[in-house]
Motif scaffolding. Structure first.
Motif, PDB file in Angstrom:
ATOM      1  N   VAL A  48       0.847  -1.188   0.000  1.00 59.30           N
ATOM      2  CA  VAL A  48       0.000   0.000   0.000  1.00 59.30           C
ATOM      3  C   VAL A  48       0.888   1.245   0.000  1.00 59.30           C
ATOM      4  CG1 VAL A  48      -1.778   1.286   1.249  1.00 59.30           C
ATOM      5  CG2 VAL A  48      -1.845  -1.222   1.198  1.00 59.30           C
ATOM      6  N   ALA A  49       0.648   2.113  -0.968  1.00 60.42           N
ATOM      7  CA  ALA A  49       1.500   3.284  -1.155  1.00 60.42           C
ATOM      8  C   ALA A  49       0.685   4.565  -1.181  1.00 60.42           C
ATOM      9  CB  ALA A  49       2.284   3.155  -2.459  1.00 60.42           C
ATOM     10  N   ILE A  50       1.218   5.604  -0.562  1.00 56.05           N
ATOM     11  CA  ILE A  50       0.673   6.961  -0.645  1.00 56.05           C
ATOM     12  C   ILE A  50       1.639   7.804  -1.456  1.00 56.05           C
ATOM     13  CG2 ILE A  50       0.161   9.070   0.654  1.00 56.05           C
ATOM     14  CD1 ILE A  50      -0.748   7.289   2.978  1.00 56.05           C
ATOM     15  N   VAL A  51       1.105   8.519  -2.448  1.00 58.86           N
ATOM     16  CA  VAL A  51       1.914   9.429  -3.267  1.00 58.86           C
ATOM     17  C   VAL A  51       1.303  10.816  -3.177  1.00 58.86           C
ATOM     18  CG1 VAL A  51       2.856   9.933  -5.548  1.00 58.86           C
ATOM     19  CG2 VAL A  51       2.463   7.542  -4.866  1.00 58.86           C
ATOM     20  N   SER A 109       2.681   7.383  -9.454  1.00 53.22           N
ATOM     21  CA  SER A 109       1.466   6.643  -9.090  1.00 53.22           C
ATOM     22  C   SER A 109       1.187   5.538 -10.093  1.00 53.22           C
ATOM     23  CB  SER A 109       0.266   7.596  -9.024  1.00 53.22           C
ATOM     24  OG  SER A 109       0.401   8.544  -7.998  1.00 53.22           O
ATOM     25  N   THR A 110       1.306   5.866 -11.373  1.00 54.34           N
ATOM     26  CA  THR A 110       1.054   4.893 -12.438  1.00 54.34           C
ATOM     27  C   THR A 110       2.006   3.711 -12.344  1.00 54.34           C
ATOM     28  OG1 THR A 110       0.262   6.639 -13.922  1.00 54.34           O
ATOM     29  CG2 THR A 110       0.939   4.567 -14.935  1.00 54.34           C
ATOM     30  N   ALA A 111       3.283   3.996 -12.161  1.00 52.69           N
ATOM     31  CA  ALA A 111       4.285   2.929 -12.101  1.00 52.69           C
ATOM     32  C   ALA A 111       4.045   2.002 -10.917  1.00 52.69           C
ATOM     33  CB  ALA A 111       5.684   3.539 -12.029  1.00 52.69           C
ATOM     34  N   LEU A 112       3.716   2.557  -9.764  1.00 53.68           N
ATOM     35  CA  LEU A 112       3.454   1.733  -8.586  1.00 53.68           C
ATOM     36  C   LEU A 112       2.213   0.869  -8.789  1.00 53.68           C
ATOM     37  CD1 LEU A 112       4.222   4.347  -5.789  1.00 53.68           C
ATOM     38  CD2 LEU A 112       5.506   2.246  -6.222  1.00 53.68           C
ATOM     39  N   GLY A 161       1.406  -3.544  -9.118  1.00 54.67           N
ATOM     40  CA  GLY A 161       0.487  -4.258  -8.240  1.00 54.67           C
ATOM     41  C   GLY A 161       0.272  -3.630  -6.885  1.00 54.67           C
ATOM     42  N   CYS A 162       0.783  -2.424  -6.672  1.00 57.40           N
ATOM     43  CA  CYS A 162       0.549  -1.724  -5.410  1.00 57.40           C
ATOM     44  C   CYS A 162      -0.873  -1.170  -5.347  1.00 57.40           C
ATOM     45  CB  CYS A 162       1.519  -0.557  -5.250  1.00 57.40           C
ATOM     46  SG  CYS A 162       3.228  -1.012  -4.980  1.00 57.40           S
ATOM     47  N   VAL A 163      -1.395  -1.063  -4.160  1.00 67.66           N
ATOM     48  CA  VAL A 163      -2.578  -0.246  -3.908  1.00 67.66           C
ATOM     49  C   VAL A 163      -2.072   1.177  -3.734  1.00 67.66           C
ATOM     50  CG1 VAL A 163      -4.485   0.232  -2.337  1.00 67.66           C
ATOM     51  CG2 VAL A 163      -3.801  -2.145  -2.792  1.00 67.66           C
ATOM     52  N   VAL A 164      -2.473   2.081  -4.617  1.00 74.59           N
ATOM     53  CA  VAL A 164      -1.910   3.433  -4.637  1.00 74.59           C
ATOM     54  C   VAL A 164      -2.995   4.455  -4.314  1.00 74.59           C
ATOM     55  CG1 VAL A 164      -0.698   5.170  -6.003  1.00 74.59           C
ATOM     56  CG2 VAL A 164      -0.230   2.743  -6.378  1.00 74.59           C
ATOM     57  N   PRO A 191      -4.911   7.469 -13.333  1.00 75.03           N
ATOM     58  CA  PRO A 191      -4.376   6.245 -13.935  1.00 75.03           C
ATOM     59  C   PRO A 191      -5.132   5.023 -13.409  1.00 75.03           C
ATOM     60  CG  PRO A 191      -2.610   7.655 -13.114  1.00 75.03           C
ATOM     61  CD  PRO A 191      -3.891   8.222 -12.592  1.00 75.03           C
ATOM     62  N   GLU A 192      -5.179   3.979 -14.193  1.00 73.17           N
ATOM     63  CA  GLU A 192      -5.866   2.757 -13.786  1.00 73.17           C
ATOM     64  C   GLU A 192      -5.251   2.199 -12.508  1.00 73.17           C
ATOM     65  OE1 GLU A 192      -6.975  -1.679 -15.595  1.00 73.17           O
ATOM     66  OE2 GLU A 192      -5.954  -0.168 -16.839  1.00 73.17           O
ATOM     67  N   GLY A 193      -6.099   1.870 -11.550  1.00 77.54           N
ATOM     68  CA  GLY A 193      -5.640   1.278 -10.305  1.00 77.54           C
ATOM     69  C   GLY A 193      -5.205   2.259  -9.242  1.00 77.54           C
ATOM     70  N   VAL A 194      -5.385   3.564  -9.498  1.00 78.83           N
ATOM     71  CA  VAL A 194      -4.976   4.589  -8.538  1.00 78.83           C
ATOM     72  C   VAL A 194      -6.211   5.212  -7.902  1.00 78.83           C
ATOM     73  CG1 VAL A 194      -3.794   6.804  -8.237  1.00 78.83           C
ATOM     74  CG2 VAL A 194      -2.851   5.079  -9.791  1.00 78.83           C
TER      75      VAL A 194
END
Length: 251
Positions: A9-12, A24-27, A31-34, A46-49
């Protein structure tokens, strides 16, 4: 390349535009939860953010935000302190209010978020903080002197936190970003032709892109850098050419 970040799990901060959006996109692609936070919601993500509205300069709001993220996802592993910047300002006439605002955004906000995240990061087996700094923090920054001083402070904070929190297995590193191309590059560097000329003045022949910075972040938050902490990683294409060399050559 798989950096082994799936499920973390990442916060940007400032993660919806410019360098932050690329990070954010790269993380997310790894497969990170961003969770990308900014003051206003962008038209697209971005998809998944995920997006969260946050003023990173407000320590109480930051603390509440971190607790919400940790409660919702059950963990917190990665912090990328990317939000920052400054408009040009003459040091002799800048107001105290302006100086305080720039310092809060570029130095205190990363501290507030890192501090709030600490109790959760110390529970993570792969805890990592990456502070996005600038060449303005390691060389003179005329026209943005407060910004440069704040980024220099951020680099110092990086090394101090790495020493304090290393025993808790929290790694803290910084990326010193050089001249970079973002959607606001025209405001900083001028026309496309001028930006190309600036890029050609650098050893690698171009300015940094968001992807350049994002790949450096992936390395620093992954197990590939498990013994790297307190480091300043230059992503600047080899650095700016000293002006005196051209003056001597021209003379």
């Amino acid at each position: 390349m798989d950096f082994g970040l799936a499920g973390r799990v990442a916060i940007v901060t400032g993660g919806t535009r410019g360098l932050g959006r690329a990070i954010s996109t790269a993380l997310a692609q790894q497969g990170c939860v961003v969770i990308a936070c900014a003051r206003s919601e962008p038209e697209s993500l971005p998809e998944g953010v995920e997006f969260a509205a946050l003023d990173v300069r407000d320590p109480d709001a930051v603390a509440e935000f971190v607790e919400t993220v940790a409660a919702r996802h059950g963990r917190l592993d990665i912090i990328v302190n990317n939000a920052g910047g400054s408009p040009p300002s003459d040091a002799a006439t800048a107001s105290p209010r302006f100086a305080e605002a720039i310092t809060r955004l570029n130095l205190l906000a990363p501290y507030y978020l890192s501090r709030a995240a600490f109790p959760h990061l110390e529970k993570s087996p792969g805890a990592a903080i990456v502070n996005i700094a600038s060449v303005s923090g390691i060389r003179p920054s005329p026209g943005t002197s407060i910004y440069g001083a704040a980024k220099a402070g951020l680099l110092s904070l990086t090394k101090s936190l790495a020493q304090e929190w290393g025993p808790k297995s929290i790694r803290v590193n910084a990326i010193i970003v050089g001249l970079a191309e973002t959607e606001t590059s025209a405001d900083t560097y001028g026309s496309e032709a001028t930006r190309a000329k600036v890029g050609q003045s650098l050893p690698l022949g171009r300015m940094a892109t968001g992807d350049d910075v994002a790949r450096a972040v992936l390395y620093l938050v992954s197990d590939a850098s498990e013994y790297v902490s307190g480091a300043w990683l230059n992503v600047d294409g080899g650095g700016e050419r000293p002006l005196f060399l051209d003056i001597v050559k021209g003379g």
